[in-house]
Write a protein that holds these residues in place. Sequence first.
Motif, PDB file in Angstrom:
ATOM      1  N   SER A   1      -7.459 -21.977  10.015  1.00 10.11           N
ATOM      2  CA  SER A   1      -6.520 -22.908  10.601  1.00 10.11           C
ATOM      3  C   SER A   1      -5.859 -22.248  11.811  1.00 10.11           C
ATOM      4  N   VAL A   2      -4.739 -22.782  12.231  1.00  9.73           N
ATOM      5  CA  VAL A   2      -3.934 -22.176  13.289  1.00  9.73           C
ATOM      6  C   VAL A   2      -2.465 -22.290  12.896  1.00  9.73           C
ATOM      7  N   VAL A   3      -1.649 -21.465  13.522  1.00  8.53           N
ATOM      8  CA  VAL A   3      -0.198 -21.554  13.402  1.00  8.53           C
ATOM      9  C   VAL A   3       0.345 -21.867  14.781  1.00  8.53           C
ATOM     10  N   PHE A   4       1.308 -22.764  14.863  1.00 10.96           N
ATOM     11  CA  PHE A   4       1.887 -23.151  16.141  1.00 10.96           C
ATOM     12  C   PHE A   4       3.146 -22.333  16.424  1.00 10.96           C
ATOM     13  N   ASP A   5       3.146 -21.645  17.541  1.00 10.87           N
ATOM     14  CA  ASP A   5       4.312 -20.887  17.986  1.00 10.87           C
ATOM     15  C   ASP A   5       5.162 -21.804  18.869  1.00 10.87           C
ATOM     16  N   GLN A   6       6.236 -22.328  18.303  1.00 11.86           N
ATOM     17  CA  GLN A   6       7.049 -23.295  19.042  1.00 11.86           C
ATOM     18  C   GLN A   6       7.857 -22.660  20.165  1.00 11.86           C
ATOM     19  N   GLY A   7       7.864 -21.330  20.228  1.00 14.31           N
ATOM     20  CA  GLY A   7       8.558 -20.661  21.309  1.00 14.31           C
ATOM     21  C   GLY A   7       7.674 -20.304  22.483  1.00 14.31           C
ATOM     22  N   ALA A   8       6.385 -20.676  22.422  1.00 17.24           N
ATOM     23  CA  ALA A   8       5.447 -20.354  23.502  1.00 17.24           C
ATOM     24  C   ALA A   8       5.775 -21.165  24.746  1.00 17.24           C
ATOM     25  N   PRO A   9       5.415 -20.648  25.929  1.00 18.97           N
ATOM     26  CA  PRO A   9       5.768 -21.335  27.178  1.00 18.97           C
ATOM     27  C   PRO A   9       5.300 -22.783  27.256  1.00 18.97           C
ATOM     28  N   LEU A  10       4.117 -23.084  26.696  1.00 19.12           N
ATOM     29  CA  LEU A  10       3.579 -24.441  26.795  1.00 19.12           C
ATOM     30  C   LEU A  10       3.503 -25.137  25.432  1.00 19.12           C
ATOM     31  N   ALA A  11       4.326 -24.718  24.492  1.00 13.96           N
ATOM     32  CA  ALA A  11       4.311 -25.347  23.171  1.00 13.96           C
ATOM     33  C   ALA A  11       4.640 -26.834  23.258  1.00 13.96           C
ATOM     34  N   SER A  12       5.495 -27.198  24.216  1.00 13.10           N
ATOM     35  CA  SER A  12       5.852 -28.619  24.356  1.00 13.10           C
ATOM     36  C   SER A  12       4.658 -29.455  24.796  1.00 13.10           C
TER      37      SER A  12
ATOM     38  N   PRO B   1     -19.480 -22.591  38.436  1.00  9.21           N
ATOM     39  CA  PRO B   1     -19.053 -22.178  37.098  1.00  9.21           C
ATOM     40  C   PRO B   1     -17.607 -21.706  37.113  1.00  9.21           C
ATOM     41  N   VAL B   2     -16.786 -22.313  36.285  1.00  8.46           N
ATOM     42  CA  VAL B   2     -15.382 -21.936  36.162  1.00  8.46           C
ATOM     43  C   VAL B   2     -15.166 -21.430  34.738  1.00  8.46           C
ATOM     44  N   THR B   3     -14.667 -20.207  34.612  1.00  8.80           N
ATOM     45  CA  THR B   3     -14.473 -19.588  33.306  1.00  8.80           C
ATOM     46  C   THR B   3     -12.997 -19.285  33.077  1.00  8.80           C
ATOM     47  N   PRO B   4     -12.281 -20.194  32.442  1.00 10.40           N
ATOM     48  CA  PRO B   4     -10.867 -19.942  32.173  1.00 10.40           C
ATOM     49  C   PRO B   4     -10.697 -18.861  31.110  1.00 10.40           C
ATOM     50  N   ASP B   5      -9.568 -18.205  31.115  1.00 10.29           N
ATOM     51  CA  ASP B   5      -9.233 -17.196  30.110  1.00 10.29           C
ATOM     52  C   ASP B   5      -8.689 -17.933  28.882  1.00 10.29           C
ATOM     53  N   LEU B   6      -9.567 -18.179  27.923  1.00 10.19           N
ATOM     54  CA  LEU B   6      -9.164 -18.963  26.761  1.00 10.19           C
ATOM     55  C   LEU B   6      -8.097 -18.250  25.936  1.00 10.19           C
ATOM     56  N   ALA B   7      -8.202 -16.932  25.805  1.00  8.81           N
ATOM     57  CA  ALA B   7      -7.204 -16.198  25.031  1.00  8.81           C
ATOM     58  C   ALA B   7      -5.813 -16.375  25.643  1.00  8.81           C
ATOM     59  N   ALA B   8      -5.746 -16.296  26.970  1.00 10.39           N
ATOM     60  CA  ALA B   8      -4.464 -16.492  27.652  1.00 10.39           C
ATOM     61  C   ALA B   8      -3.980 -17.930  27.495  1.00 10.39           C
ATOM     62  N   MET B   9      -4.919 -18.874  27.526  1.00 12.97           N
ATOM     63  CA  MET B   9      -4.553 -20.281  27.354  1.00 12.97           C
ATOM     64  C   MET B   9      -3.931 -20.506  25.991  1.00 12.97           C
ATOM     65  N   TRP B  10      -4.559 -19.977  24.922  1.00 11.73           N
ATOM     66  CA  TRP B  10      -4.015 -20.157  23.568  1.00 11.73           C
ATOM     67  C   TRP B  10      -2.634 -19.501  23.448  1.00 11.73           C
ATOM     68  N   HIS B  11      -2.487 -18.353  24.083  1.00 13.52           N
ATOM     69  CA  HIS B  11      -1.192 -17.676  24.039  1.00 13.52           C
ATOM     70  C   HIS B  11      -0.113 -18.538  24.693  1.00 13.52           C
ATOM     71  N   GLN B  12      -0.407 -19.097  25.855  1.00 15.22           N
ATOM     72  CA  GLN B  12       0.555 -19.937  26.556  1.00 15.22           C
ATOM     73  C   GLN B  12       0.894 -21.195  25.766  1.00 15.22           C
ATOM     74  N   LEU B  13      -0.103 -21.757  25.104  1.00 16.23           N
ATOM     75  CA  LEU B  13       0.099 -22.981  24.323  1.00 16.23           C
ATOM     76  C   LEU B  13       0.765 -22.712  22.977  1.00 16.23           C
ATOM     77  N   GLY B  14       0.738 -21.466  22.543  1.00 11.67           N
ATOM     78  CA  GLY B  14       1.294 -21.142  21.236  1.00 11.67           C
ATOM     79  C   GLY B  14       0.356 -21.459  20.098  1.00 11.67           C
ATOM     80  N   ILE B  15      -0.938 -21.392  20.348  1.00 17.37           N
ATOM     81  CA  ILE B  15      -1.944 -21.627  19.318  1.00 17.37           C
ATOM     82  C   ILE B  15      -2.377 -20.268  18.777  1.00 17.37           C
ATOM     83  N   ARG B  16      -2.040 -19.981  17.532  1.00 14.17           N
ATOM     84  CA  ARG B  16      -2.343 -18.692  16.921  1.00 14.17           C
ATOM     85  C   ARG B  16      -3.346 -18.897  15.791  1.00 14.17           C
ATOM     86  N   PRO B  17      -4.624 -18.528  15.995  1.00 12.28           N
ATOM     87  CA  PRO B  17      -5.604 -18.673  14.911  1.00 12.28           C
ATOM     88  C   PRO B  17      -5.168 -17.906  13.666  1.00 12.28           C
TER      89      PRO B  17
END
Length: 345
Positions: free
Chosen positions: A295-306, A275-291
Amino acid sequence: MDFRRLGFAVGIVLAALSFIIVSAVTNAAAETPAPNESLSIGGASIRVEIDPGELGVARTQVLDWIRKSACAVTEYYAGFPVQKVDVKILPIDEGKGVLFGRTVLVDQTLVIRVGLSRFATESSLRDDWVMTHEMVHLALPSVPDEHHWIEEGIATYVEPIARAQVGDLSSEIVWRELVDGLPKGLPAPGDRGLDNTHTWGRTYWGGALFCLMADIEIHQRTNNRYGLQDALRGIVRAGGNMEHDWPLVRALKVGDDAVGVPVLTELYDRMKATPVTPDLAAMWHQLGIRPSGNSVVFDQGAPLASVVRSIMAKRSDPGAGCVQVGAHPGSTADSMSVLEIEDAF
């Protein structure tokens, strides 16, 4: 209602009922050949057969729905994944909208069967995800039963992205559904990895979680030159589609070779029996996905927004035979009433 959000027990009960209904309709119509029509999309011949029965939508609307789904799959895979497939539409006197879908290989013929309520509307077809989901199944070799999670995981993950790439779904809806759905794929107590835990959540959303994790890692390790889409295209190019049986490790290796990094194989080794449990909250933060609301808002300044932009980018032209589709503001989650018989039998 979105079938991917239903409990597995409810799904089994409804599946049994729909299977009975479909059998009755199919048997009743057996003596009268259904009219058929061929669509040529993405290098494939798609033979459409609509069984006798009452429908609230015109035949042209049904054909446009099938064409639109085929165009999304063609865009994602840079060509339709098989040369020939039969699509059989079964009119059903119950329910609303698209009721179920199943993709099978019968006597060397690929067949997609979809139940469509006679109460279905043009809006039902426009919002549907089932037809695209079933067509995505064509783009992976058949693997042993313990790997069913990869078949359903890829279909769950790819379907909305493919639809977004042809303008049929907004990027905000795609990522909102991932935010809402992926927690259902996390390991529960007693989990023994994806190959050994065959619950509804781990099969669909656990498989989709594997896909997203792989997609992100491929993008990171190739500086956004490649992603999961390129790996899956590589599998199809190598002849890996539903017409053939492959060991899963072969498919993953072919995908890895296509992108030049062994992400799929390494991630599978990590997740297949553990069982592998990734930190989804941290993943969304890195991707710039803001619920935000529904809907969601995209943070284009996030580390993995690209990475997000690259995943969603349109990469090719599905070509002749594809209808023009416009961005649709509605969510698949708000409009689905779906049952896939294959998931219960």
